[in-house]
Design a protein around this motif. Structure first.
Motif, PDB file in Angstrom:
ATOM      1  N   ALA A   1      31.466  49.045  43.865  1.00 42.06           N
ATOM      2  CA  ALA A   1      31.864  47.650  44.032  1.00 42.06           C
ATOM      3  C   ALA A   1      30.705  46.703  43.714  1.00 42.06           C
ATOM      4  N   ASP A   2      29.499  47.077  44.123  1.00 40.92           N
ATOM      5  CA  ASP A   2      28.331  46.248  43.817  1.00 40.92           C
ATOM      6  C   ASP A   2      28.121  46.149  42.304  1.00 40.92           C
ATOM      7  N   ALA A   3      28.308  47.267  41.597  1.00 41.36           N
ATOM      8  CA  ALA A   3      28.147  47.264  40.143  1.00 41.36           C
ATOM      9  C   ALA A   3      29.212  46.408  39.471  1.00 41.36           C
ATOM     10  N   VAL A   4      30.429  46.471  39.995  1.00 38.09           N
ATOM     11  CA  VAL A   4      31.522  45.659  39.456  1.00 38.09           C
ATOM     12  C   VAL A   4      31.236  44.176  39.661  1.00 38.09           C
ATOM     13  N   ARG A   5      30.768  43.827  40.831  1.00 36.84           N
ATOM     14  CA  ARG A   5      30.468  42.416  41.117  1.00 36.84           C
ATOM     15  C   ARG A   5      29.280  41.930  40.293  1.00 36.84           C
ATOM     16  N   SER A   6      28.332  42.822  40.048  1.00 38.82           N
ATOM     17  CA  SER A   6      27.193  42.456  39.205  1.00 38.82           C
ATOM     18  C   SER A   6      27.630  42.159  37.775  1.00 38.82           C
ATOM     19  N   ALA A   7      28.777  42.720  37.379  1.00 45.40           N
ATOM     20  CA  ALA A   7      29.330  42.457  36.051  1.00 45.40           C
ATOM     21  C   ALA A   7      30.151  41.174  36.017  1.00 45.40           C
ATOM     22  N   GLY A   8      30.207  40.470  37.147  1.00 49.89           N
ATOM     23  CA  GLY A   8      30.880  39.183  37.186  1.00 49.89           C
ATOM     24  C   GLY A   8      32.332  39.220  37.622  1.00 49.89           C
ATOM     25  N   ALA A   9      32.772  40.349  38.191  1.00 48.45           N
ATOM     26  CA  ALA A   9      34.178  40.494  38.569  1.00 48.45           C
ATOM     27  C   ALA A   9      34.336  40.500  40.079  1.00 48.45           C
ATOM     28  N   ASP A  10      35.510  40.106  40.529  1.00 49.31           N
ATOM     29  CA  ASP A  10      35.880  40.301  41.923  1.00 49.31           C
ATOM     30  C   ASP A  10      36.276  41.759  42.115  1.00 49.31           C
ATOM     31  N   CYS A  11      36.114  42.238  43.338  1.00 52.20           N
ATOM     32  CA  CYS A  11      36.397  43.651  43.590  1.00 52.20           C
ATOM     33  C   CYS A  11      37.005  43.823  44.971  1.00 52.20           C
ATOM     34  N   LEU A  12      38.084  44.585  45.044  1.00 50.96           N
ATOM     35  CA  LEU A  12      38.741  44.906  46.302  1.00 50.96           C
ATOM     36  C   LEU A  12      38.749  46.418  46.470  1.00 50.96           C
TER      37      LEU A  12
ATOM     38  N   ALA B   1      32.660  54.505  36.405  1.00 46.85           N
ATOM     39  CA  ALA B   1      32.274  54.000  35.081  1.00 46.85           C
ATOM     40  C   ALA B   1      33.399  53.189  34.452  1.00 46.85           C
ATOM     41  N   ILE B   2      34.631  53.628  34.654  1.00 47.00           N
ATOM     42  CA  ILE B   2      35.782  52.891  34.127  1.00 47.00           C
ATOM     43  C   ILE B   2      35.883  51.524  34.803  1.00 47.00           C
ATOM     44  N   ALA B   3      35.705  51.492  36.108  1.00 48.46           N
ATOM     45  CA  ALA B   3      35.775  50.219  36.836  1.00 48.46           C
ATOM     46  C   ALA B   3      34.746  49.223  36.310  1.00 48.46           C
ATOM     47  N   VAL B   4      33.525  49.677  36.097  1.00 45.29           N
ATOM     48  CA  VAL B   4      32.477  48.789  35.599  1.00 45.29           C
ATOM     49  C   VAL B   4      32.786  48.331  34.177  1.00 45.29           C
ATOM     50  N   ALA B   5      33.266  49.245  33.341  1.00 51.21           N
ATOM     51  CA  ALA B   5      33.595  48.884  31.961  1.00 51.21           C
ATOM     52  C   ALA B   5      34.703  47.838  31.905  1.00 51.21           C
ATOM     53  N   LEU B   6      35.708  47.968  32.765  1.00 47.14           N
ATOM     54  CA  LEU B   6      36.794  46.987  32.781  1.00 47.14           C
ATOM     55  C   LEU B   6      36.317  45.651  33.345  1.00 47.14           C
ATOM     56  N   ALA B   7      35.400  45.702  34.305  1.00 47.41           N
ATOM     57  CA  ALA B   7      34.816  44.452  34.811  1.00 47.41           C
ATOM     58  C   ALA B   7      34.084  43.725  33.699  1.00 47.41           C
TER      59      ALA B   7
END
Length: 247
Positions: A51-62, A24-30
């Motif tokens: 990672a998919d949720a982070v990318r859906s928020a418009g961010a790159d993810c490693l 949840a923190i990762a998605v919020a920061l994205a």
């Protein structure tokens, strides 16, 4: 906002971000404009979902699978990345519970919990912080717990680890404040995640003034704030997200 990166977006490193509060923190920061480095230990499927949720928020993810309790694993994973990019935010969230009364607690149950919570904080922060000091900017947020503030029966190891994390937060904040690095802690209460699935919710609700379990997103919102310029005059503090549980 000064960032050393190939991207125009700042980078946030979140440990233990494969699922639960960390995810949840990762998605919020994205959503707040960060690209993400997501650490997890072994649950690849959950990490890919985050990672998919982070990318859906418009961010790159490693995705970075490594054990935060092992200093060699931490440096092997992070050192090559840190040669090119300095994270603006570090969220030390990795942790787990291994509950039991202390009279029956094994030495492994004690040391393993402290190694992940406190050793993980030390290894990852020590790896990233010198570069934050160099760029004179950074946010460090440590995810503690109400258990570390009040103590919980059957969680002597977990409470000790989280209390230690709170003390480390306050000390480190004073060490690095002059370099504009802000260090704070968030202390969640009973949050609806996999860690609390086996706890009898009916018994818990009577202990929580708001009468319900918290959501991972509610903890993430506090972390998001502490990793923003809106929190520019806040350091060395512990923010409880626990529905009003009395301290």
């Amino acid at each position: 906002m000064t960032v050393t990166s190939d991207s125009t977006r700042p980078v946030a490193l979140v440990t233990g971000a494969g699922k639960g509060i960390g995810a949840a923190i990762a998605v919020a920061l994205a959503e707040a404009g960060y690209d993400l480095w997501i650490n997890y230990r072994s649950d690849h499927a959950a990490a890919e979902k985050t990672a998919d949720a982070v990318r859906s928020a418009g961010a790159d993810c490693l995705l970075l699978p490594f054990d935060v309790s092992c200093s060699e694993a931490v440096t092997a994973a992070l050192d090559p990345l840190l040669e090119k990019t300095i994270p603006l935010a570090l969220v030390n969230n990795a942790g787990f519970a291994r509950d039991g009364l202390m009279m029956w607690m094994s030495e492994a149950d004690w040391s393993d919990v402290l190694s992940v919570h406190l050793g993980g904080f030390f290894h990852v922060t020590k790896c990233v912080m010198p570069l934050m000091l160099r760029q004179r900017q950074g946010y460090i947020v440590n995810v503690a717990s109400t258990s570390g503030q009040t103590g919980v029966p059957g969680q002597t190891n977990y409470s000790a680890a989280k209390a230690g994390l709170i003390g480390a937060t306050r000390s480190l904040a004073k060490e690095v404040a002059r370099r504009n690095i802000l260090v704070n802690a968030v202390a969640p209460g009973f949050i609806d995640t996999e860690m609390t699935q086996d706890i009898p919710i009916k018994d818990l609700k009577s202990l929580i003034p708001l009468g319900r379990m918290g959501k991972a997103a509610e903890v993430a919102s506090m972390v998001r704030f502490l990793c923003s310029e809106e929190a520019s005059y806040i350091t060395g503090q512990v923010f409880s997200v626990n529905g009003g549980v009395y301290m």
